[in-house]
Each structure stands twice: as structure tokens, then as C-alpha cells.
Enzyme design. Structure first.
Site, PDB file in Angstrom:
ATOM      1  N   ASP A 101      22.574  -0.162  -3.858  1.00 20.51           N
ATOM      2  CA  ASP A 101      21.886  -0.810  -4.959  1.00 20.51           C
ATOM      3  C   ASP A 101      21.509   0.286  -5.956  1.00 20.51           C
ATOM      4  O   ASP A 101      20.996   1.336  -5.562  1.00 20.51           O
ATOM      5  CB  ASP A 101      20.614  -1.486  -4.427  1.00 20.51           C
ATOM      6  CG  ASP A 101      20.352  -2.821  -5.069  1.00 20.51           C
ATOM      7  OD1 ASP A 101      20.317  -2.865  -6.304  1.00 20.51           O
ATOM      8  OD2 ASP A 101      20.176  -3.814  -4.337  1.00 20.51           O
ATOM      9  N   ASP A 202      21.153  -3.359 -10.426  1.00 19.45           N
ATOM     10  CA  ASP A 202      19.988  -4.226 -10.599  1.00 19.45           C
ATOM     11  C   ASP A 202      19.713  -4.490 -12.088  1.00 19.45           C
ATOM     12  O   ASP A 202      19.663  -3.537 -12.882  1.00 19.45           O
ATOM     13  CB  ASP A 202      18.786  -3.496  -9.963  1.00 19.45           C
ATOM     14  CG  ASP A 202      17.572  -4.367  -9.815  1.00 19.45           C
ATOM     15  OD1 ASP A 202      17.610  -5.301  -9.006  1.00 19.45           O
ATOM     16  OD2 ASP A 202      16.570  -4.100 -10.521  1.00 19.45           O
ATOM     17  N   GLU A 257      24.100  -7.067 -11.918  1.00 22.74           N
ATOM     18  CA  GLU A 257      23.213  -8.235 -11.899  1.00 22.74           C
ATOM     19  C   GLU A 257      22.900  -8.565 -13.353  1.00 22.74           C
ATOM     20  O   GLU A 257      22.156  -7.836 -14.017  1.00 22.74           O
ATOM     21  CB  GLU A 257      21.926  -7.932 -11.121  1.00 22.74           C
ATOM     22  CG  GLU A 257      21.128  -9.198 -10.876  1.00 22.74           C
ATOM     23  CD  GLU A 257      19.688  -8.937 -10.462  1.00 22.74           C
ATOM     24  OE1 GLU A 257      19.112  -9.789  -9.791  1.00 22.74           O
ATOM     25  OE2 GLU A 257      19.123  -7.882 -10.823  1.00 22.74           O
ATOM     26  N   HIS A 330      18.478 -11.978  -1.666  1.00 21.41           N
ATOM     27  CA  HIS A 330      17.089 -11.697  -1.296  1.00 21.41           C
ATOM     28  C   HIS A 330      16.081 -12.237  -2.311  1.00 21.41           C
ATOM     29  O   HIS A 330      14.879 -12.129  -2.099  1.00 21.41           O
ATOM     30  CB  HIS A 330      16.915 -10.189  -1.137  1.00 21.41           C
ATOM     31  CG  HIS A 330      17.121  -9.472  -2.439  1.00 21.41           C
ATOM     32  ND1 HIS A 330      18.357  -9.403  -3.060  1.00 21.41           N
ATOM     33  CD2 HIS A 330      16.260  -8.841  -3.260  1.00 21.41           C
ATOM     34  CE1 HIS A 330      18.241  -8.755  -4.197  1.00 21.41           C
ATOM     35  NE2 HIS A 330      16.982  -8.395  -4.342  1.00 21.41           N
ATOM     36  N   ASP A 331      16.556 -12.774  -3.440  1.00 26.96           N
ATOM     37  CA  ASP A 331      15.651 -13.332  -4.448  1.00 26.96           C
ATOM     38  C   ASP A 331      15.679 -14.858  -4.463  1.00 26.96           C
ATOM     39  O   ASP A 331      15.014 -15.481  -5.293  1.00 26.96           O
ATOM     40  CB  ASP A 331      16.062 -12.867  -5.857  1.00 26.96           C
ATOM     41  CG  ASP A 331      15.863 -11.385  -6.061  1.00 26.96           C
ATOM     42  OD1 ASP A 331      14.946 -10.810  -5.436  1.00 26.96           O
ATOM     43  OD2 ASP A 331      16.635 -10.783  -6.839  1.00 26.96           O
TER      44      ASP A 331
HETATM   45  C1  NOJ Z   1      16.254  -7.891  -9.272  1.00 22.13           C
HETATM   46  C2  NOJ Z   1      16.128  -7.701  -7.804  1.00 22.13           C
HETATM   47  O1  NOJ Z   1      17.130  -8.414  -7.155  1.00 22.13           O
HETATM   48  C3  NOJ Z   1      14.723  -8.138  -7.425  1.00 22.13           C
HETATM   49  O2  NOJ Z   1      14.542  -8.207  -6.033  1.00 22.13           O
HETATM   50  C4  NOJ Z   1      13.762  -7.178  -8.044  1.00 22.13           C
HETATM   51  O3  NOJ Z   1      12.441  -7.634  -7.833  1.00 22.13           O
HETATM   52  C5  NOJ Z   1      13.995  -7.031  -9.551  1.00 22.13           C
HETATM   53  N1  NOJ Z   1      15.373  -6.970  -9.909  1.00 22.13           N
HETATM   54  C6  NOJ Z   1      13.335  -5.783 -10.065  1.00 22.13           C
HETATM   55  O4  NOJ Z   1      14.049  -4.659  -9.633  1.00 22.13           O
END
Ligand code: NOJ
Length: 557
Positions: A101, A202, A257, A330-331
Site C-alpha cells: 500500500d 491510497d 484508489e 477494509h473500508d
Molecule cells: C483510503 C483507505 O482505504 C482508508 O482505509 C483510509 O482511512 C483513507 N484512505 C486514508 O488513508
């Protein structure tokens, strides 16, 4: 290059590991690198050929590693650099590539750069971050942080505000500063020279800020700010520079992302002419059950809309850029609880959702536990949550803005909180699901006695073995990777059916998204097709679809 040009990263299936919750080898309740090493045989058995590790760098863990204080050190709780080297070597031996990541929109406020930056206005690192004077004694503009409140934090010491799109412990880096960019590129090369195989980047769509810092719509909060700030004026220039200076020198998987990404933008981020990244994550399909005015509001999913969005991306990127395919990470909450039925049809509906996604064009991502159909967590009260977004959200909605009652907010969190997917991996039915001999940092889902890897590895018709088969099929049939997608019956509110085509081959994919039995005659052309996979044990396909039934038929013309 077009979408059928062969590339290893198009043919890959990626498994995402959230290290904190994967496997704890030393009993401190927190997953670690040695724990991941123990489970390499499991990953190999599943058949994935890439692992994406959520951040493992040194971090004070305000946002579980997405706040990095040292990019070149391993988080103490996760182990040492030697453990990492061993993990990398053993993954490679098992035929699994390792993707890191890369979190470079922001650092932790405990990163040495920020510690220097905040000391005084003339510090050489001042301009590594985004500092602005107050406007009329208040924040410089109305941008909101994704985790609630303003995106600006006032710093007494120097009398200015700094920008943080996420928590105030995650100050945004200033990508306008060439020294920042070069420092990031050096750090990337440092990891690539160790042999890592790529990066998941990210919120990379946020790195370039419009230097006018104009107000957005009033009351911008949470992710809605990103509609104003995503895909900033220089983002493609920066990524092309990164490609030239770093990425082009290696053979990598790179995925951005792309929060706030549109189809037109994605064609630039993930363009087939390889100027920037290999592929992008877009989120349009996972926002359909969210209330657009309230991040914590709930809305039922409309399948017709879902099909429309998936199709827009499948068709829109065909030949121009490459898709990434995911239902969860994970989000996001757990796929089966969100889009399927996590009660009587848990296994069948999880298999249906997997079929629907894995037969599309793009690189599939499997999030840890998805291959077991792990479910959302029956959280009882706020004290059980660990995620700052969920906790801040509760305080903001219930106590500050008083827009939701405590019970309403808990109902929303049980459906939407990121912690649903962060509960420990369920390995077996022993204490703590075999995840840890200590006290896990977040509660284990009590259903681990029934839902766990050991049970599923022993049972041929388990969800695990179904994923294993989907992954094998992708390796065996080029049409699954490269075939052209076409939607059937777009207005059918219950069934998602589509075809794929490559040379003289065709696939028909049919998925019942409901718990009802439905009439759905097999289209004439596919009647004598061979069934590659289906989610009911008897493997008989008929003109009726059973609850959550899914099948894939293959024909040669
Ligand atoms: C996206 C990530 O997937 C998330 O878990 C994170 O809180 C935010 N970016 C900030 O890095």
C-alpha cells in the site's frame, strides 16, 4: 495496446490482507507478518497469485497504518524488516507477488517531515505540507474532512492552519513541492529494489489540490468534499512523472484508489497506453446503497442501477483502460451482508455474488474472509468499535448535530461501519477463531464456531472451494480475462445476466439477486452449452432460477 493485449496483472487474482486482523503469531492480539507467513499455504491453496498488504509501515495507528510516521520501517506490532524480507521471499517461492500500500496523499503528524514542518514558518520542511493563514479568524475554506469536521486544523505554534482530508493526525503532503515528489519517488524505489511487485495507491486522485483553495458547496462534509477536490489540476502530470521516473523501470501491478473518479478520469489513470497506472479502483457501484445527503443514511440497493453502473465501467473501459473488480475491502462492510443474504442463503448468495463479479472483465480483488462468506458483526454498543470514522461519525451525528438517535446510528454502523470487515479472520472454531492466543484488538465475530476456514477447507462444497474454482477457471479460460462484456435484460429488477465473447467462444452468466424462485428461460443459443460453474450442488440448470442461483454456460460457435 488494447484490452486483449496480454499482461500478467490482467490475469491475476489479488488477495487483500489487512494485517492487523489476519493472523497473530505472538499472542499480542494484533496480526503480524509472521502470522501472514504461516498462512502462505492457505493463500496458495486458494490459488491467488498476488497479495496486496494494507500498510505495514511504522505508524501511531490513528487510522490503522494509513497514517505513516516512517515509510522505511515496519510497524513494531507487525514485526521487523527481516520478517518482511522473509515474507517477500516465501511469497515469491509460492508464486505469489506482493503489492504494497502506498499512502502518499498524507503522512502521520508524527512523521519527521511534519514534526519539522510545524516548528516554524521558515523551516525547510514547511512547504512539504499545506499551510494557510486563517480567513477572517476561521478556517481558510469550507472543505470538510472525510472523518468529520473541517479539513483544516489550526496550529497554535505558528498561527496557521494545515490541510488534512482525513484525521487531523493525517496532514496532506504538498505535491506542488518537487522535493516532496522526489522524496516519495526515492522511497518507492527503495521498496521496489527490495523486490516488491507493485503498489496500491491510497486516495491517489486527491494528491493535486487546486491552488486557489476556493470554497466548495456549503456544508461540505466527508467524502462529498472530494467531489470538489478529486482529480485536481496536476494529478495526471504527477502520475506521468511518477511513471517516467519510477514505475516504468520495473514490471509492476499498480492500482490507484480513485476516490471521486469518473469514467473519463479513469481512462486517464488506467489508460492502456500505460502512461500512468495499470488500473484504478472506482467506487460508484458501492455507493448505491448510501444516502447521498448523509454518509450514514441507508438506502436499499436497486439492481437495475447496479447493472447500469457495472455495465458503464465494463463497456466504457473496454479497449481503453483496465477494470479492477471488487465488492468489498477494509473500508466496506461485508459483501454477503450487504448485497446477499447472510442468514439462510449465506453460502449460496455469497457464491452468486462471487460468480457475478469474477466473470467480468478486469482484475478481481478478494478481501480476506470474503472467500469464507464472513458476515457483518453484531456490534452491541459504541465501545466495541475501533474505527475512528465510525466513532467520530457517532459523536457527530448523535451528540453534536443530533441528526440521528443513538439506536439509529448503531443500526447504521452495524450495516456500514468499516469495522465490519476488520474483525479477525476466522481460522477455526478454537478460542478467538484461531486468530490469536491473546486478547484480539477488536472483537471476533461470534459466528466463528460455524464460519471458519478449517471447516470450509474440509468441505468440498464450501464457499472457499467455490472461490478456488472461480480462480482456476480464470486461469484456464482466456475469455474470462479478455472477453468482451455485454449486458442482457438491463431492466430486469431481479436477475443480473450478461455475456462475454472472445473469438469463437461465448459465456452466459446468470445471477438471481433475490431469495425468490424466478422464471428465467435459458436463451436458445446457450441451451447446449457446458456449465463451467454453478452454485447449487446438483448442477442442473433449468428455466427456473432458485433463490440466489448463479450459473455460467460456455459455448463455442
Ligand atoms: C483510503 C483507505 O482505504 C482508508 O482505509 C483510509 O482511512 C483513507 N484512505 C486514508 O488513508
Amino acid at each position: 495496446m488494447n484490452s486483449t493485449e496480454k499482461k500478467w496483472w490482467k490475469e491475476a487474482v489479488v488477495y487483500q490482507i489487512y494485517p492487523r486482523s489476519f493472523m497473530d503469531s505472538n499472542g499480542d492480539g494484533i496480526g503480524d507478518l509472521k502470522g501472514i507467513i504461516e498462512k502462505i499455504p492457505y493463500l496458495k491453496e486458494l490459488g491467488v497469485n498476488v497479495v496486496w498488504l494494507s500498510p505495514i509501515y511504522q505508524s501511531p495507528n490513528d487510522d490503522n497504518g494509513y497514517d505513516i510516521s516512517d515509510y522505511r520501517r515496519i510497524m513494531d506490532e507487525f514485526g521487523t524488516m527481516d520478517d518482511f524480507q522473509q515474507l517477500l521471499m516465501l511469497c515469491h517461492e509460492a508464486g505469489i507477488r506482493l503489492v504494497m500500500d502506498l499512502v502518499v496523499n498524507h503522512t502521520s503528524d508524527e512523521h519527521a517531515w511534519f514534526v519539522e514542518s510545524r516548528k516554524d514558518r521558515t523551516n525547510p520542511y514547511r512547504d512539504y505540507y499545506i499551510w494557510r493563514d486563517p480567513a477572517d479568524g476561521k478556517a481558510p475554506n469550507n472543505w470538510g474532512s472525510c472523518f468529520g469536521g473541517s479539513a483544516w486544523q489550526f496550529d497554535e505554534q505558528t498561527g496557521q492552519y494545515y490541510l488534512h482530508f482525513f484525521s487531523k493526525k493525517q496532514p496532506d503532503l504538498n505535491w506542488e513541492n518537487e522535493n516532496v515528489r522526489n522524496a516519495v519517488y526515492d522511497m518507492m524505489k527503495w521498496w521496489l529494489d527490495k523486490g516488491v511487485d507493485g503498489f496500491r495507491m491510497d486516495v491517489i486522485s486527491l494528491i493535486s489540490k487546486d491552488q486557489e483553495f476556493k470554497d466548495g458547496e456549503p456544508e461540505l462534509t466527508g467524502y462529498s468534499s472530494f467531489n470538489v477536490c478529486a482529480n485536481g489540476p496536476r494529478v495526471h502530470e504527477f502520475l506521468q512523472e511518477m511513471r517516467r521516473k519510477v514505475l516504468s523501470k520495473y514490471d509492476l501491478l499498480t492500482v490507484g484508489e480513485c476516490t471521486g473518479g469518473t469514467l473519463e478520469e479513469a481512462k486517464k489513470y488506467a489508460s492502456s497506453d500505460e502512461k500512468e497506472l495499470n488500473m484504478a479502483f472506482q467506487f460508484e457501484h458501492v455507493t448505491l446503497d448510501a444516502d447521498t445527503n448523509n454518509k450514514w443514511g441507508l438506502k436499499p440497493l436497486n439492481l437495475v442501477k447496479l447493472k447500469e453502473i457495472m455495465t458503464k465501467w465494463q463497456v466504457g473501459l473496454e479497449g481503453k483502460a483496465w477494470n479492477s473488480l471488487f465488492w468489498c475491502n477494509h473500508d466496506q462492510p461485508r459483501m454477503v451482508s450487504r448485497l446477499g443474504n447472510d442468514r439462510e442463503y449465506r453460502e449460496i448468495s455469497a457464491k452468486m455474488l462471487a460468480t457475478c463479479l469474477h466473470m467480468m472483465q478486469g482484475t478481481p480483488y478478494v478481501y480476506q474472509g470474503e472467500e469464507l462468506a464472513m458476515t457483518n458483526m453484531p456490534f452491541q454498543d459504541l465501545s466495541e468499535f475501533r474505527d475512528l470514522d465510525s466513532i467520530n461519525g457517532y459523536h457527530e451525528m448523535v451528540e453534536v448535530k443530533k441528526l440521528m438517535t443513538s439506536e439509529e446510528m448503531l443500526t447504521s454502523l452495524r450495516k456500514k461501519s468499516r469495522d465490519n470487515s476488520r474483525t479477525p479472520m476466522q481460522w477455526d472454531d478454537s478460542t478467538n477463531a484461531g486468530f490469536s492466543t491473546g486478547t484480539p484488538w477488536i472483537k471476533v465475530n461470534p459466528n466463528y464456531t460455524e464460519i471458519n476456514a478449517r471447516e470450509q477447507l474440509q468441505r468440498p462444497d464450501s464457499v472457499f472451494h467455490y472461490y478456488q474454482k472461480l480462480i482456476q477457471l480464470r486461469k484456464q479460460h482466456e475469455i474470462i480475462v479478455y472477453g468482451k462484456y455485454e449486458l442482457l435484460d438491463g431492466t430486469n429488477p431481479d436477475v443480473y445476466a450478461y455475456t462475454r465473447a472472445l473469438d469463437n467462444e461465448k459465456l452466459l452468466i446468470v445471477c438471481n439477486f433475490t431469495s425468490k424462485e424466478l422464471d428465467y428461460p435459458i436463451p436458445e443459443m446457450y441451451k447446449d452449452g457446458s456449465c463451467l460453474i454453478s452454485n447449487y450442488p446438483d448442477n442442473t440448470i433449468g428455466n427456473k432460477l432458485r433463490p440466489y442461483e448463479a450459473y455460467v454456460l460456455h459455448i463455442e460457435l
